[in-house]
Scaffold this active site. Structure first.
Site, mmCIF file in Angstrom:
data_model
loop_
_atom_site.group_PDB
_atom_site.id
_atom_site.type_symbol
_atom_site.label_atom_id
_atom_site.label_comp_id
_atom_site.label_asym_id
_atom_site.label_seq_id
_atom_site.Cartn_x
_atom_site.Cartn_y
_atom_site.Cartn_z
ATOM 1 N N TYR A 52 -55.703 53.193 29.458
ATOM 2 C CA TYR A 52 -56.154 51.808 29.315
ATOM 3 C C TYR A 52 -57.617 51.710 29.689
ATOM 4 O O TYR A 52 -58.037 52.304 30.685
ATOM 5 C CB TYR A 52 -55.336 50.869 30.210
ATOM 6 C CG TYR A 52 -54.529 49.907 29.380
ATOM 7 C CD1 TYR A 52 -55.161 48.834 28.751
ATOM 8 C CD2 TYR A 52 -53.169 50.086 29.164
ATOM 9 C CE1 TYR A 52 -54.451 47.964 27.944
ATOM 10 C CE2 TYR A 52 -52.454 49.224 28.362
ATOM 11 C CZ TYR A 52 -53.097 48.160 27.748
ATOM 12 O OH TYR A 52 -52.399 47.318 26.945
ATOM 13 N N GLU A 54 -59.718 48.478 29.347
ATOM 14 C CA GLU A 54 -60.242 47.125 29.088
ATOM 15 C C GLU A 54 -61.646 46.997 29.637
ATOM 16 O O GLU A 54 -61.930 47.424 30.751
ATOM 17 C CB GLU A 54 -59.327 46.071 29.723
ATOM 18 C CG GLU A 54 -58.067 45.851 28.920
ATOM 19 C CD GLU A 54 -57.257 44.661 29.415
ATOM 20 O OE1 GLU A 54 -57.667 44.011 30.387
ATOM 21 O OE2 GLU A 54 -56.198 44.399 28.817
ATOM 22 N N ASP A 198 -69.547 43.080 5.096
ATOM 23 C CA ASP A 198 -68.312 43.846 5.323
ATOM 24 C C ASP A 198 -68.326 45.060 4.390
ATOM 25 O O ASP A 198 -68.098 44.935 3.195
ATOM 26 C CB ASP A 198 -67.115 42.938 5.049
ATOM 27 C CG ASP A 198 -65.780 43.651 5.260
ATOM 28 O OD1 ASP A 198 -65.786 44.872 5.503
ATOM 29 O OD2 ASP A 198 -64.738 42.972 5.168
ATOM 30 N N LYS A 227 -61.738 54.412 5.528
ATOM 31 C CA LYS A 227 -61.761 54.436 4.060
ATOM 32 C C LYS A 227 -62.728 55.538 3.616
ATOM 33 O O LYS A 227 -62.494 56.694 3.949
ATOM 34 C CB LYS A 227 -62.055 53.041 3.530
ATOM 35 C CG LYS A 227 -60.929 52.054 3.936
ATOM 36 C CD LYS A 227 -61.117 50.648 3.425
ATOM 37 C CE LYS A 227 -60.025 49.735 3.974
ATOM 38 N NZ LYS A 227 -60.204 48.329 3.595
ATOM 39 N N ARG A 233 -57.808 55.329 11.646
ATOM 40 C CA ARG A 233 -57.638 53.902 11.342
ATOM 41 C C ARG A 233 -58.271 53.087 12.429
ATOM 42 O O ARG A 233 -57.892 53.184 13.596
ATOM 43 C CB ARG A 233 -56.162 53.553 11.291
ATOM 44 C CG ARG A 233 -55.495 54.180 10.154
ATOM 45 C CD ARG A 233 -54.519 53.384 9.554
ATOM 46 N NE ARG A 233 -54.846 52.293 8.732
ATOM 47 C CZ ARG A 233 -54.562 52.296 7.458
ATOM 48 N NH1 ARG A 233 -54.085 53.364 6.893
ATOM 49 N NH2 ARG A 233 -54.751 51.220 6.753
HETATM 50 C C1 LIG Z 1 -59.684 47.167 4.104
HETATM 51 C C2 LIG Z 1 -60.598 46.019 4.305
HETATM 52 C C3 LIG Z 1 -60.543 45.228 5.465
HETATM 53 C C4 LIG Z 1 -59.409 45.295 6.453
HETATM 54 O O1 LIG Z 1 -59.218 46.419 7.126
HETATM 55 P P1 LIG Z 1 -57.829 46.691 7.890
HETATM 56 O O2 LIG Z 1 -58.175 47.869 8.718
HETATM 57 O O3 LIG Z 1 -56.815 46.905 6.842
HETATM 58 O O4 LIG Z 1 -57.539 45.482 8.727
HETATM 59 C C5 LIG Z 1 -61.512 44.259 5.650
HETATM 60 N N1 LIG Z 1 -62.469 44.066 4.728
HETATM 61 C C6 LIG Z 1 -62.537 44.769 3.597
HETATM 62 C C7 LIG Z 1 -63.617 44.508 2.615
HETATM 63 C C8 LIG Z 1 -61.586 45.757 3.338
HETATM 64 O O5 LIG Z 1 -61.639 46.432 2.188
#
Ligand SMILES: *Cc1c(COP(=O)(O)O)cnc(C)c1O
Length: 422
Positions: A52, A54, A198, A227, A233
């Site tokens: 942990y 925090e 994003d 990704k 993750r």
């Molecule tokens: C995949 C994605 C997310 C969310 O990510 P998670 O890890 O699935 O919560 C946010 N914004 C965009 C543009 C994405 O492609």
């Protein structure tokens, strides 16, 4: 490690084996998926899952942080270097939480955010109606140009002037072209809005210098780490120094409790991997593969949203082929080609049965596929689409896919010896 699990939980061990076999024996075209390296896998499966932490390095609420502080600082420093950012927060549990934290850092509930409409390629968390982001904030989605599928900056500026959002979100989850973050930044400035970029999908292309980075223009940059970036993750926020405190506070204690230290550990590993010439070559190949696949699909008479791709992703508009996206996705899955059905901009069909198919090349590129194999995938897709109701042909394609997969083994730690292997 997985084989050791056999002894303790044979039932789950068997399921993991089955999933590993599925991942290695199919062509993964889901653009948000990838295969992590052995190093990332080991770090995320390490004893750091037991801790942990925090708070932030040097300011924790639990003792025993001698090592975790060093790990989190390393992850932060590597991320800052890689993205050329003033500040990095590596604690968000995922991209979705990172986005909410970015908004919470900059504006108050009830204020207006403007992001790309989900049905045009934006993400749920950009203020789409079923997401809590549209309940906490007043959301004004912007569309793409319905004729070209491209971002329409005149329209975005018009909407921004009219609705005066406090945040403009640039970035997408199903947009096949490069995004001009500089223009987005200019529009945000003009209406006195913050810009949140994003780059969840394209982060790997950005760090490799293939797509321009939003870091110089955005107040906060949000990304996933799993990704194209090919880490564990997780999520991450990058920002200018002036927003650093607010961003950190929004993540913890604003939204989260203890960070996932094992994930931060694996993020540190992935950031080092992404800071190599091998990774730049990988990212270039992702785009080359996507272009080769797109070209062949066009040759076969498939309509592609925007007419092609600049990135890792292709959105097929199936209306002219008269095949529903879901039906094709399911047939392809039976042929061991894993995709996802998706809306196309202005899709008249419902999201559960849309007219589009979204595919992408990050995972196949990790596997070593080049343009030749990408073109072969176009052949497979064409054959399945033309024989959508012919199970024996679909099965035959599946066999060819399996053969191709066997020539391009997934990263070695994925191959899990199975005594039941057929
Ligand atoms: C995949 C994605 C997310 C969310 O990510 P998670 O890890 O699935 O919560 C946010 N914004 C965009 C543009 C994405 O492609």
């Amino acid at each position: 490690m997985i084989n050791a699990l056999e002894q303790y939980d044979p039932q789950i061990c068997e399921l993991i084996r089955q999933e590993a076999a599925r991942q290695s024996g199919s062509i993964r075209l889901i653009p948000s998926e990838n295969y992590v390296s052995k190093a990332v896998m080991l770090a995320s499966g390490s004893c750091l899952t037991n801790k942990y932490a925090e708070g932030y390095p040097g300011r924790r609420y639990y003792e025993g942080q001698q090592v975790t502080d060093l790990i989190e600082r390393t992850a932060q420093e590597r991320a800052k270097k890689l993205f050329k950012a003033d500040h990095a927060n590596v604690q968000p549990y995922s991209g979705s939480v990172a986005n909410l934290a970015a908004y919470a850092a900059l504006i108050d509930p009830g204020e207006t955010i403007m992001g790309m409409s989900l049905s045009h390629g934006g993400h749920l968390t950009h203020g789409w109606k079923v997401s809590l982001t549209s309940k906490f904030y007043n959301s004004v989605p912007y569309p793409v140009n319905p004729n070209t599928g491209m971002l329409d900056f005149d329209k975005i500026e018009e909407l921004a002037m009219k609705h005066r959002p406090k945040i403009i979100i640039s970035g997408a989850t199903a947009y096949p072209r490069e995004i001009d973050f500089e223009i987005f930044g200019q529009i945000a400035k003009k209406v006195d809005a913050y810009m949140v970029s994003d780059i969840a999908h394209i982060a790997g292309l950005v760090v490799a210098g293939i797509h321009k980075s939003p870091v110089p223009y955005a107040d906060v940059v949000s990304t996933t780490t799993h990704k194209t970036l090919r880490g564990p993750r997780g999520g991450m926020l990058l920002c200018k120094e002036e927003h650093a405190k607010k961003v950190d506070k929004a993540v913890f204690p604003g939204l989260q409790g203890g960070p996932h230290v094992h994930t931060m550990t694996a993020i540190a590993v992935a950031m080092a991997e992404a800071d190599t010439t091998e990774f730049v070559a990988y990212a270039k190949q992702i785009v080359e593969n996507a272009k080769a696949l797109a070209e062949k699909l066009l040759e076969y008479g498939f309509d592609l949203v925007t007419g092609g791709t600049d990135n890792h992703l292709i959105l097929i508009d199936l209306r002219s082929k008269k095949i529903p996206g879901k039906k094709l996705a399911k047939a392809l899955d039976r042929a061991r080609i894993v995709t996802n059905y998706n809306t196309i901009p202005g899709d008249p069909a419902p999201p559960m049965n849309p007219n589009g198919l979204r595919i992408g090349t990050p995972a196949i590129t990790t596997r070593g596929f080049k343009q030749g194999q990408a073109k072969q995938i176009a052949d497979f897709i064409k054959t399945v689409a033309e024989n959508i109701d012919n199970e024996s042909i679909i099965e035959q394609v599946g066999k060819e896919v399996l053969l191709l997969c066997s020539q391009f083994p997934v990263p070695e730690h994925f191959i899990i010896p199975n005594k039941n292997n057929k």
